[in-house]
Design a protein around this motif. Structure first.
Motif, PDB file in Angstrom:
ATOM      1  N   THR A 180      65.295 102.434 -11.477  1.00 18.15           N
ATOM      2  CA  THR A 180      64.362 103.174 -10.622  1.00 18.15           C
ATOM      3  C   THR A 180      62.981 103.294 -11.252  1.00 18.15           C
ATOM      4  O   THR A 180      61.977 102.941 -10.648  1.00 18.15           O
ATOM      5  N   ASN A 181      62.895 103.840 -12.445  1.00 19.76           N
ATOM      6  CA  ASN A 181      61.600 104.082 -13.081  1.00 19.76           C
ATOM      7  C   ASN A 181      61.790 104.374 -14.560  1.00 19.76           C
ATOM      8  O   ASN A 181      62.919 104.534 -15.033  1.00 19.76           O
ATOM      9  N   THR A 230      61.802  99.429  -9.409  1.00 19.79           N
ATOM     10  CA  THR A 230      60.526  99.988  -8.962  1.00 19.79           C
ATOM     11  C   THR A 230      59.723 100.506 -10.155  1.00 19.79           C
ATOM     12  O   THR A 230      58.788 101.292  -9.990  1.00 19.79           O
ATOM     13  N   ASP A 276      56.869 100.706 -12.756  1.00 19.69           N
ATOM     14  CA  ASP A 276      55.496 100.248 -12.510  1.00 19.69           C
ATOM     15  C   ASP A 276      54.615 100.149 -13.750  1.00 19.69           C
ATOM     16  O   ASP A 276      53.496  99.654 -13.665  1.00 19.69           O
ATOM     17  N   SER A 284      59.238  95.798  -7.407  1.00 20.06           N
ATOM     18  CA  SER A 284      58.457  96.448  -6.364  1.00 20.06           C
ATOM     19  C   SER A 284      56.986  96.105  -6.524  1.00 20.06           C
ATOM     20  O   SER A 284      56.450  96.077  -7.628  1.00 20.06           O
ATOM     21  N   SER A 286      58.024  95.513  -1.119  1.00 19.37           N
ATOM     22  CA  SER A 286      57.020  96.587  -1.151  1.00 19.37           C
ATOM     23  C   SER A 286      57.214  97.520   0.037  1.00 19.37           C
ATOM     24  O   SER A 286      58.078  97.298   0.892  1.00 19.37           O
ATOM     25  N   TYR A 287      56.390  98.565   0.073  1.00 16.52           N
ATOM     26  CA  TYR A 287      56.432  99.484   1.207  1.00 16.52           C
ATOM     27  C   TYR A 287      55.020  99.936   1.531  1.00 16.52           C
ATOM     28  O   TYR A 287      54.115  99.876   0.698  1.00 16.52           O
ATOM     29  N   HIS A 341      53.398 103.394   3.194  1.00 16.31           N
ATOM     30  CA  HIS A 341      53.668 104.750   3.680  1.00 16.31           C
ATOM     31  C   HIS A 341      52.845 105.010   4.935  1.00 16.31           C
ATOM     32  O   HIS A 341      51.633 104.838   4.928  1.00 16.31           O
ATOM     33  N   HIS A 350      57.837 109.643  -3.764  1.00 16.40           N
ATOM     34  CA  HIS A 350      58.831 109.123  -4.709  1.00 16.40           C
ATOM     35  C   HIS A 350      60.136 108.798  -4.000  1.00 16.40           C
ATOM     36  O   HIS A 350      60.844 107.865  -4.394  1.00 16.40           O
ATOM     37  N   LYS A 352      59.866 105.456  -2.414  1.00 12.93           N
ATOM     38  CA  LYS A 352      60.063 104.449  -3.461  1.00 12.93           C
ATOM     39  C   LYS A 352      61.551 104.238  -3.748  1.00 12.93           C
ATOM     40  O   LYS A 352      62.036 103.107  -3.869  1.00 12.93           O
ATOM     41  N   ASN A 353      62.290 105.350  -3.889  1.00 10.57           N
ATOM     42  CA  ASN A 353      63.732 105.257  -4.128  1.00 10.57           C
ATOM     43  C   ASN A 353      64.439 104.550  -2.980  1.00 10.57           C
ATOM     44  O   ASN A 353      65.326 103.706  -3.194  1.00 10.57           O
ATOM     45  N   THR A 404      63.147 102.396  -0.956  1.00  7.94           N
ATOM     46  CA  THR A 404      62.751 100.986  -0.984  1.00  7.94           C
ATOM     47  C   THR A 404      63.619 100.194  -1.956  1.00  7.94           C
ATOM     48  O   THR A 404      64.002  99.049  -1.667  1.00  7.94           O
TER      49      THR A 404
END
Length: 431
Positions: free
Chosen positions: A165-166, A199, A201, A223, A228-229, A231, A261, A264-265, A267
């Motif tokens: 995740t991060n 994801t 970064d 990501s 990608s996403y 919003h 966030h 992002k999760n 995605t």
């Protein structure tokens, strides 16, 4: 001999005194003696500093919406210990947990006498989960890493997909205190020829993940590069966004868990599902994906527990979690008076966490809770950057005082520790 569920739970908890002991040898010993249940399951592995639980929830919800049974292994728990090992959101039954504890207790005692030493609580729970899932055979099992990745006891599994995740600063005494060191530990879940999605970064962390993936001949999808996403907006119901996938997908979706966030999760979970769909390992329709991602829920993550005033429970327990909380409050409550009920563990970076929230908080109630590592309320107050703050113990009195003082249009955010949130959440009967 363990005769009751409570005796089994007491025995499992007694292993807490062995703390955190990174390494897989004790778990591997137990798995060898119990017939290698880890080889009997199909699973997904999720690592990362924050967002693991929410990502697990998105995955489980999408699998369930597509008609699959999904096991989950998560930590810590918010309501009952058994929820850590669940199938389709239903925790392991007490008699099942007792049965597996009885099986393992003599083995744990045996290995404790060897040079390997006693397994920890988390190691025993991991083995119980593997035995349970191997027996029940859900269509998929989603394993959340307990701590780090490389030496975490869940790293005995070979998943079909790995997710990271991060990367943030937490448990630095064990994982290291640079982004690169922490990323190296998280990247330890990457297995040979098993695709990894992330994801993460920070460029140094991304480079570590790519390097490890390359060493393991594992395809790495990132990501902002491979998926990608975008919003679209926040509302009182949640977040709207467009998921742009690796295989041309362009899905407009909505989630009820609030915060960028969480987008992002979601995605990350979507990228994994898209891959499994395209490889025909599992089958998901667009409708099932939309339904699953919308209905996903993870307790204690910006969870609204009451109204007038709105009371928000959020398990933020490190700087990255607090930053996400702050961003979500600014998006959803830009013009409200926000008050804080705050408790934390004494070994966390709570001073940095408090400083992050200083600009948006009108007043703070510091408190504590029944946990060995919980900081005292006066300790938090003494190091507080807030102008309007008081220390009240126990937390029940602090909560009552806050509710008495707040107006209907104010917001109370209860945060600082997932263990604290677990304790407080029990008082809100409607959830």
């Amino acid at each position: 001999m363990l005769n009751t569920y409570n005796e089994a739970l007491t025995w499992i908890h007694s292993l807490l005194k062995f703390g955190i002991k990174p390494g897989l040898k004790r778990v591997e010993w137990l798995l060898e003696r119990t017939g290698h249940p880890e080889k009997e399951i199909t699973c997904i592995h999720v690592a990362g500093t924050n967002g693991k639980g929410s990502t697990v929830a998105y995955l489980r919800s999408m699998f369930n919406a597509a008609g699959y049974s999904a096991g989950t292994f998560t930590s810590p728990y918010l309501i009952s210990f058994n929820e850590r090992i669940s199938i389709d959101g239903n925790p392991i039954e007490e008699d099942e947990l007792l049965r597996f504890a009885r099986l393992l207790k003599p083995l744990v005692e045996e290995v404790s006498q060897s040079s390997l030493g006693s397994p920890t609580e988390f190691e025993v729970i991991t083995v119980i989960s593997l035995l349970y899932f191997a027996e029940k055979k859900p269509d998929i099992i989603i394993y959340e890493v307990g701590l780090g990745g490389l030496f975490d006891s869940t790293n005995v599994i070979t998943p079909i997909v790995s997710l990271i995740t991060n990367i943030g600063f937490d448990h630095m005494g064990i994982l290291g205190d640079t982004v690169e060191e922490i990323a190296f530990q998280k990247a330890g879940i990457i297995k040979e020829n098993v695709p990894v999605f992330s994801t993460v970064d920070q460029e140094p962390a991304v480079n570590i993940i790519k390097k490890k993936a390359n060493e393991m001949s594992a395809e790495a999808s990132l990501s902002g590069i491979d998926f990608s996403y975008m919003h679209l907006g926040s509302s009182e119901h949640g977040e709207k966004f467009v998921f742009q996938g690796m295989r041309g997908s362009n899905l407009e979706l909505e989630i009820t868990m609030k915060g960028l966030h969480q987008v992002k999760n979601a995605t990350l979970a979507l990228a994994a599902v898209e891959y499994l769909n395209s490889e025909k390992i599992y089958h998901f329709t667009h409708g099932q994906i939309k339904e699953g991602i919308l209905s996903a829920f993870w307790a204690g993550r910006f969870e609204k527990a009451a109204s007038s005033p709105d009371i928000i429970l959020d398990g933020a327990h490190n700087l990255q979690g607090i930053q996400a909380l702050k961003q979500t409050l600014e998006h959803h409550y830009p013009s409200k008076n926000i008050y804080l009920l705050f408790a934390a563990l004494h070994d966390k970076e709570y001073k940095t966490m408090m400083k992050e929230l200083k600009d948006i908080i009108k007043g703070v109630y510091f408190t504590t809770f029944d946990f060995p590592r919980a900081a005292f309320a006066n300790q938090l107050l003494a190091e507080s950057p807030f102008q309007n703050a008081k220390a009240i113990e126990p937390w029940e009195e602090a909560l009552a005082e806050a509710k008495k003082q707040l107006k209907g249009e104010d917001i109370l955010v209860i945060t600082g520790s997932l263990y604290f949130i677990s304790e407080v959440r029990k008082t809100f009967s409607k959830i």
